[in-house]
Design a protein around this motif. Structure first.
Motif, PDB file in Angstrom:
ATOM      1  N   TYR A   1     -88.940  79.020  61.802  1.00  0.00           N
ATOM      2  CA  TYR A   1     -90.309  79.515  61.660  1.00  0.00           C
ATOM      3  C   TYR A   1     -90.462  80.679  60.665  1.00  0.00           C
ATOM      4  O   TYR A   1     -91.120  81.681  60.967  1.00  0.00           O
ATOM      5  N   PRO A   2     -89.885  80.591  59.473  1.00  0.00           N
ATOM      6  CA  PRO A   2     -90.018  81.706  58.525  1.00  0.00           C
ATOM      7  C   PRO A   2     -91.455  81.962  58.087  1.00  0.00           C
ATOM      8  O   PRO A   2     -91.821  83.106  57.798  1.00  0.00           O
ATOM      9  N   TYR A   3     -92.303  80.888  58.039  1.00  0.00           N
ATOM     10  CA  TYR A   3     -93.690  81.090  57.623  1.00  0.00           C
ATOM     11  C   TYR A   3     -94.413  82.022  58.594  1.00  0.00           C
ATOM     12  O   TYR A   3     -95.056  82.998  58.183  1.00  0.00           O
ATOM     13  N   PHE A   4     -94.296  81.747  59.883  1.00  0.00           N
ATOM     14  CA  PHE A   4     -95.033  82.540  60.864  1.00  0.00           C
ATOM     15  C   PHE A   4     -94.498  83.966  60.947  1.00  0.00           C
ATOM     16  O   PHE A   4     -95.261  84.912  61.124  1.00  0.00           O
ATOM     17  N   VAL A   5     -93.200  84.122  60.816  1.00  0.00           N
ATOM     18  CA  VAL A   5     -92.632  85.464  60.872  1.00  0.00           C
ATOM     19  C   VAL A   5     -93.070  86.269  59.643  1.00  0.00           C
ATOM     20  O   VAL A   5     -93.462  87.437  59.752  1.00  0.00           O
ATOM     21  N   THR A   6     -93.034  85.637  58.474  1.00  0.00           N
ATOM     22  CA  THR A   6     -93.360  86.351  57.239  1.00  0.00           C
ATOM     23  C   THR A   6     -94.831  86.715  57.156  1.00  0.00           C
ATOM     24  O   THR A   6     -95.182  87.803  56.686  1.00  0.00           O
ATOM     25  N   THR A   7     -95.702  85.817  57.599  1.00  0.00           N
ATOM     26  CA  THR A   7     -97.128  86.048  57.412  1.00  0.00           C
ATOM     27  C   THR A   7     -97.810  86.717  58.604  1.00  0.00           C
ATOM     28  O   THR A   7     -98.910  87.245  58.454  1.00  0.00           O
ATOM     29  N   CYS A   8     -97.168  86.708  59.765  1.00  0.00           N
ATOM     30  CA  CYS A   8     -97.841  87.240  60.949  1.00  0.00           C
ATOM     31  C   CYS A   8     -96.995  88.248  61.718  1.00  0.00           C
ATOM     32  O   CYS A   8     -97.339  89.425  61.780  1.00  0.00           O
TER      33      CYS A   8
ATOM     34  N   ARG B   1     -96.849  82.789  75.277  1.00  0.00           N
ATOM     35  CA  ARG B   1     -95.733  83.730  75.409  1.00  0.00           C
ATOM     36  C   ARG B   1     -94.409  83.015  75.163  1.00  0.00           C
ATOM     37  O   ARG B   1     -93.543  83.515  74.426  1.00  0.00           O
ATOM     38  N   LYS B   2     -94.252  81.842  75.731  1.00  0.00           N
ATOM     39  CA  LYS B   2     -93.016  81.079  75.524  1.00  0.00           C
ATOM     40  C   LYS B   2     -92.872  80.692  74.049  1.00  0.00           C
ATOM     41  O   LYS B   2     -91.771  80.728  73.493  1.00  0.00           O
ATOM     42  N   ARG B   3     -93.998  80.307  73.418  1.00  0.00           N
ATOM     43  CA  ARG B   3     -93.952  79.925  72.008  1.00  0.00           C
ATOM     44  C   ARG B   3     -93.480  81.093  71.139  1.00  0.00           C
ATOM     45  O   ARG B   3     -92.610  80.944  70.286  1.00  0.00           O
ATOM     46  N   ARG B   4     -94.070  82.257  71.370  1.00  0.00           N
ATOM     47  CA  ARG B   4     -93.715  83.412  70.539  1.00  0.00           C
ATOM     48  C   ARG B   4     -92.268  83.827  70.751  1.00  0.00           C
ATOM     49  O   ARG B   4     -91.552  84.151  69.790  1.00  0.00           O
ATOM     50  N   LEU B   5     -91.813  83.822  71.995  1.00  0.00           N
ATOM     51  CA  LEU B   5     -90.414  84.153  72.262  1.00  0.00           C
ATOM     52  C   LEU B   5     -89.478  83.161  71.576  1.00  0.00           C
ATOM     53  O   LEU B   5     -88.466  83.551  70.981  1.00  0.00           O
ATOM     54  N   ARG B   6     -89.826  81.870  71.663  1.00  0.00           N
ATOM     55  CA  ARG B   6     -88.972  80.850  71.047  1.00  0.00           C
ATOM     56  C   ARG B   6     -88.927  81.017  69.526  1.00  0.00           C
ATOM     57  O   ARG B   6     -87.851  80.936  68.921  1.00  0.00           O
ATOM     58  N   GLU B   7     -90.072  81.249  68.923  1.00  0.00           N
ATOM     59  CA  GLU B   7     -90.102  81.375  67.465  1.00  0.00           C
ATOM     60  C   GLU B   7     -89.304  82.579  66.989  1.00  0.00           C
ATOM     61  O   GLU B   7     -88.537  82.487  66.014  1.00  0.00           O
ATOM     62  N   LEU B   8     -89.449  83.711  67.662  1.00  0.00           N
ATOM     63  CA  LEU B   8     -88.688  84.897  67.260  1.00  0.00           C
ATOM     64  C   LEU B   8     -87.197  84.719  67.521  1.00  0.00           C
ATOM     65  O   LEU B   8     -86.356  85.142  66.710  1.00  0.00           O
ATOM     66  N   ARG B   9     -86.866  84.060  68.618  1.00  0.00           N
ATOM     67  CA  ARG B   9     -85.449  83.804  68.929  1.00  0.00           C
ATOM     68  C   ARG B   9     -84.840  82.834  67.916  1.00  0.00           C
ATOM     69  O   ARG B   9     -83.729  83.063  67.407  1.00  0.00           O
TER      70      ARG B   9
END
Length: 388
Positions: free
Chosen positions: A292-299, A186-194
């Motif tokens: 983290y553009p790769y993770f946002v774009t692909t997932c 949860r912390k990872r996903r919040l950090r990546e989106l932020r």
């Protein structure tokens, strides 16, 4: 006993069959079984023959046929089953779409289904024998489909060989993934989106027009080149042109990710039934990966797109499985059905292979066991789980 009223027929390419007649047999969500997908492959790489099964004037089942590959990679049988004795160095007839890492059963759902599948395997084996091949293989099948096809012939075997990442799309997309994730994830996903938002990236979903093709093809070709593909920009443009001619681009959407006005990453997705398939990805290596553009774009962004458009499943293919697990995906096993012209595989070697491969995935993703689908348990039971 096989039904004698069923007719087996071979045609040179899928365009010898009507699109509606074909697609009526394709399960919802199975993009790579669809008429348009096979038609575009024929246009890009040349036609591959098709085997059909009919009762009366109605086709009840079909499969494309191709020759596989003899070089290491995703379609090289010696790498699939290294500890199972078999004629893996010799040639097989491959069933399903050329170079597809997901296949399905193109078959009626009616009472003739089991007989149709039996004739599909028997007819494919006849074709293999006539053309000097040692057998047939249908790879990259979901386990349920592989088992059903395997039951259609007494000498067929089901062997695990790969896995794919899928997402059951929640109603609110990534918001649900963040809310329901546990602890570290949860912390990872919040950090990546932020961090993505703070890095001044912008996202835009667009249609795959000729103008967009010219912009994204170089990025996709460059990314494919980094992972061993020798096909360049012209080939990628040829693929898109073929998809346009057969109507496949009516179901395509492109995600453009810009940073400060410069295209950073791109993803091409295709809709089929209730599902969205991520197919092509490209990145400009000169643009910083901060945020983290790769993770946002692909997932993350495809999950949101699918949720917004009422789709229930997202297919993220077979690569970078751990990275996709950490962002909410489930890992599901894929299996091949193998049928030899002369003799059978050793049952104990097949069982050991399936057990060992399943154990390997459980060990590899031991930190994320809840992200492995229950299909793995059939091959590698959880010793801590009590029977229902």
């Amino acid at each position: 006993m096989l039904c004698t009223s069923i007719e087996t027929r071979r045609v040179e390419a899928v365009d010898a069959i009507g699109a509606v007649e074909w697609d009526d047999l394709v399960p919802p969500g199975e993009l790579f079984c669809s008429y348009a997908w096979l038609r575009h492959l024929d246009e890009v790489a040349g036609p591959h023959p098709v085997l059909t099964i009919s009762i009366g004037n109605r086709i009840t089942g079909a499969t494309a046929l191709w020759d596989g590959e003899q070089t290491p990679g995703l379609f090289h049988l010696p790498e699939f089953f290294p500890k199972v004795p078999g004629p893996w160095q010799r040639t097989f007839v491959w069933l399903g779409a050329r170079r597809s890492v997901r296949n399905g059963l193109i078959c009626t759902a009616g009472p003739q289904r089991s007989a149709t599948l039996a004739h599909l395997l028997a007819g494919s084996l006849d074709y293999a024998r006539e053309n000097g091949h040692v057998g047939v293989v249908m790879p990259y099948l979901p386990v349920s489909a592989a088992r059903e096809l395997g039951r259609a012939h007494p000498a067929a075997h089901v062997l695990l060989h790969a896995a794919e990442a899928t997402v059951a799309v929640p109603p609110r997309g990534t918001a649900d993934f963040v809310e329901h994730a546990g602890g570290h994830n949860r912390k990872r996903r919040l950090r990546e989106l932020r961090d993505f938002a703070a890095a001044d990236f912008t996202l835009e979903w667009v249609d795959l027009t000729v103008e967009i093709e010219a912009v994204i093809a170089p990025l996709i070709a460059a990314t494919r080149r980094r992972y061993g593909s020798g096909q360049g920009v012209a080939w990628m443009l040829g693929v898109f042109a073929a998809q346009r001619r057969v109507g496949l681009l009516d179901h395509a959407k492109v995600l453009l990710c810009h940073r400060n006005g410069r295209l950073a990453t791109v993803a091409v997705c295709y809709r089929h039934g209730d599902s969205l398939h991520g197919r092509y990805f490209g990145a400009d290596e000169a643009v910083s990966r901060d945020g983290y553009p790769y993770f946002v774009t692909t997932c993350y962004a495809p999950i949101d797109y699918a949720a917004h458009n009422g789709l229930s499943r997202l297919f993220l293919s077979t690569s970078a499985l751990e990275a996709k697990i950490r962002r909410g995906a489930t890992v599901e096993p894929l299996a091949a059905v193998v049928l030899l012209d002369d003799g059978e595989l050793d049952v104990e070697h097949v069982r050991a292979h399936n057990r060992d491969l399943a154990h390997g995935y459980r060990d590899r993703f031991s930190k994320y066991l809840s992200s492995l689908s229950r299909d793995w348990l059939d091959f590698c039971p959880d010793p801590n789980e009590r029977p229902a």
